[in-house]
Design a protein around this motif. Structure first.
Motif, mmCIF file in Angstrom:
data_model
loop_
_atom_site.group_PDB
_atom_site.id
_atom_site.type_symbol
_atom_site.label_atom_id
_atom_site.label_comp_id
_atom_site.label_asym_id
_atom_site.label_seq_id
_atom_site.Cartn_x
_atom_site.Cartn_y
_atom_site.Cartn_z
ATOM 1 N N ALA A 1 35.934 -26.327 46.180
ATOM 2 C CA ALA A 1 36.601 -25.689 45.043
ATOM 3 C C ALA A 1 35.648 -24.697 44.383
ATOM 4 O O ALA A 1 34.457 -24.973 44.237
ATOM 5 C CB ALA A 1 37.062 -26.730 44.032
ATOM 6 N N ALA B 1 44.866 -30.193 43.523
ATOM 7 C CA ALA B 1 44.553 -31.553 43.101
ATOM 8 C C ALA B 1 45.646 -32.530 43.521
ATOM 9 O O ALA B 1 45.366 -33.689 43.860
ATOM 10 C CB ALA B 1 44.358 -31.597 41.586
ATOM 11 N N LEU C 1 43.033 -34.404 38.230
ATOM 12 C CA LEU C 1 41.690 -34.576 38.778
ATOM 13 C C LEU C 1 41.092 -35.918 38.382
ATOM 14 O O LEU C 1 40.377 -36.554 39.175
ATOM 15 C CB LEU C 1 40.786 -33.440 38.303
ATOM 16 C CG LEU C 1 41.055 -32.063 38.922
ATOM 17 C CD1 LEU C 1 40.287 -30.981 38.176
ATOM 18 C CD2 LEU C 1 40.676 -32.058 40.401
ATOM 19 N N ALA D 1 32.517 -28.655 44.260
ATOM 20 C CA ALA D 1 33.009 -27.639 43.325
ATOM 21 C C ALA D 1 31.863 -26.815 42.770
ATOM 22 O O ALA D 1 30.778 -27.333 42.473
ATOM 23 C CB ALA D 1 33.774 -28.293 42.179
ATOM 24 N N ALA E 1 36.279 -31.355 38.602
ATOM 25 C CA ALA E 1 36.395 -31.375 40.060
ATOM 26 C C ALA E 1 35.167 -32.018 40.692
ATOM 27 O O ALA E 1 35.283 -32.794 41.654
ATOM 28 C CB ALA E 1 36.585 -29.953 40.580
ATOM 29 N N ILE F 1 44.794 -24.944 41.056
ATOM 30 C CA ILE F 1 44.068 -26.203 40.911
ATOM 31 C C ILE F 1 45.025 -27.378 40.791
ATOM 32 O O ILE F 1 44.748 -28.468 41.302
ATOM 33 C CB ILE F 1 43.074 -26.160 39.733
ATOM 34 C CG1 ILE F 1 42.315 -27.478 39.616
ATOM 35 C CG2 ILE F 1 43.751 -25.805 38.435
ATOM 36 C CD1 ILE F 1 41.571 -27.878 40.885
ATOM 37 N N MET G 1 35.017 -33.412 44.513
ATOM 38 C CA MET G 1 35.112 -32.127 45.205
ATOM 39 C C MET G 1 33.749 -31.457 45.278
ATOM 40 O O MET G 1 32.890 -31.655 44.414
ATOM 41 C CB MET G 1 36.087 -31.189 44.479
ATOM 42 C CG MET G 1 37.543 -31.569 44.552
ATOM 43 S SD MET G 1 38.582 -30.273 43.801
ATOM 44 C CE MET G 1 40.217 -31.001 44.023
#
Length: 452
Positions: A375, A318, A365, A404, A397, A314, A402
């Protein structure tokens, strides 16, 4: 003679320690030798001595738990009741063996030595089996057993560096020569830019990559935990099942060694103990682009990781959205050195608290906005500490833009079941994003397919 000892050493490293005959033999030897000592020349004094020895072993296990888990938190949370039971049982058996060393008789003492050694081995095997990550002695010792894998050359039809006009799931027709399963092995990656001392990387080539005219495939850069090995077996077993249900299509996977030959927690940052981040971004990724028959489209590149590697995944995803279109964090740690932040502050960041804060995924993030990044964050429900981290990551996220998702695995703790279940859930989401299955719905896998 040198070849003989080399072969013997390799054979020893390949010995399976979760399944197979070796664990059974060790359990039988330990149980038999301890039982013999307990029943050998029974007297009231020996009964009292043996009882005190077993109690002392159990107390030692409790002391280790208090110091290592509760006070120092060396493992980043609880290790689970089965681990503590194995530890207590093994130390109690070892204590009986040690007490027997002070009794008369050379034969009894010889059996006592066997009991001590085999009981210690049983504790190690039992605890290891509970986590299920180290399949062999080589894995347990963090030694990568070399298995050089020849890389298929790109066919003339796949030399065009541009992205395909249509996604693979629409255009790929599996040829008759395609094998049923993928292939795993090791590759050596030069550390030209970083000087980082890494072990050989693991590599998984899916069935479609092993055909006479393979397509350019999506790629996964996978990072495992600490301590651990860059072992491609866990992810290959998951992707072989997906390949079986998707015409042999799966991403090529390179499992890089972010903890290095000395198996240190590098946090995936550049520090005085090694330039792990430079190794990944300036050595590993360029090597992948040059040597793998991979799609050049960053949308089809994935950074994935488990535990220590999940934090790396991550943080890299990111920081470098231009490199990776998909991020997968399985039971990921919250930040570099999460199990011992005070130590990590000094060891990885030379006491610079601001630099440490900037390296944390949640900080990264919060400072950026993402579009087009998929994600997936997973953790087991019976691993509450890491489940909370996964929940934090997913929320952050999503807030950063994202696409996510959070996937909670029913059970698995912080071991092999959580890893396999997390990867299984994550690639159901990732397959459409990687254009390996139709968009708009999650991919399916074949429950009957077996890993290599």
């Amino acid at each position: 003679m040198t070849d003989f000892f080399s072969a013997l050493w390799l054979g020893f490293l390949h010995v399976q320690i979760i399944d197979g005959v070796v664990p059974v033999v060790v359990y039988v030897i330990a149980g038999g030798s301890v039982a013999a000592l307990l029943l050998w020349g029974v007297t009231k004094r020996w009964i009292l001595t043996a009882a005190l020895a077993m109690t002392a072993g159990a107390v030692a296990a409790v002391a280790l738990w208090l110091v290592c888990v509760r006070w120092l938190d060396l493992f980043g949370g609880s290790l689970g009741t089965p681990t503590y039971l194995w530890l207590a049982g093994a130390l109690a058996a070892v204590a009986v063996g040690v007490a027997s060393l002070f009794r008369r008789g050379a034969l009894r003492r010889s059996v006592a030595v066997i009991a001590v050694l085999s009981s210690a081995a049983v504790g190690t095997l039992g605890i290891n089996a509970g986590f299920g990550l180290n399949q062999s002695i080589g894995d347990l010792l963090n030694i990568v057993v070399e298995k050089p894998l020849r890389l298929p050359a790109a066919s003339a039809s796949t030399q065009n560096p541009g992205a395909p006009a249509q996604p693979l799931w629409e255009t790929w027709v599996p040829p008759a020569d395609m094998p049923a399963q993928g292939r795993t092995g090791t590759v050596s990656i030069p550390n030209t830019s970083s000087g980082f001392s890494a072990r050989s990387a693991g590599l998984y080539l899916p069935p479609a990559a092993l055909t006479a005219t393979p397509p350019r495939l999506p790629v996964v850069l996978m990072l495992m935990g600490h301590p651990g090995n860059p072992d491609p077996l866990p992810i290959s077993q998951v992707l072989d099942r997906y390949a079986a249900a998707n015409h042999g299509l799966a991403p090529i996977v390179l499992v890089a060694d972010q903890v290095g030959a000395e198996v240190k927690d590098t946090g995936c940052v550049d520090s005085r103990i090694g330039k792990a981040r430079t190794y990944l971004t300036q050595d590993v990724i360029p090597w992948m682009r040059t040597n793998l028959n991979a799609s050049p489209d960053p949308r089809l590149w994935t950074i994935a990781g488990y535990s220590n590697g999940g934090q790396c995944a991550i943080s890299l995803g990111a920081e470098h959205p231009e490199m990776f279109g998909t991020v997968i964090s399985v039971s990921g740690e919250e930040f570099p050195g999460a199990s011992s932040p005070a130590d990590a502050l000094q060891r990885l960041f030379d006491g610079d608290a601001r630099k440490y804060e900037q390296a944390k995924p949640l900080t990264l993030l919060a400072q950026h906005s993402y579009t087009g990044t998929t994600a997936v964050f997973t953790a087991a429900k019976d691993d509450p500490r890491f489940l909370l981290v996964a929940q934090k990551f997913a929320a952050a996220a999503q807030a950063a833009g994202m696409d996510a998702q959070l996937r909670e695995i029913p059970h698995g703790g912080h071991g092999a079941a959580a890893l396999a279940g997390g990867l299984q859930a994550a690639f159901a989401v990732a397959y459409p994003a990687l254009e390996l299955s139709p968009p708009g719905r999650e991919a399916t896998s074949s429950p009957s397919a077996k890993g290599p």
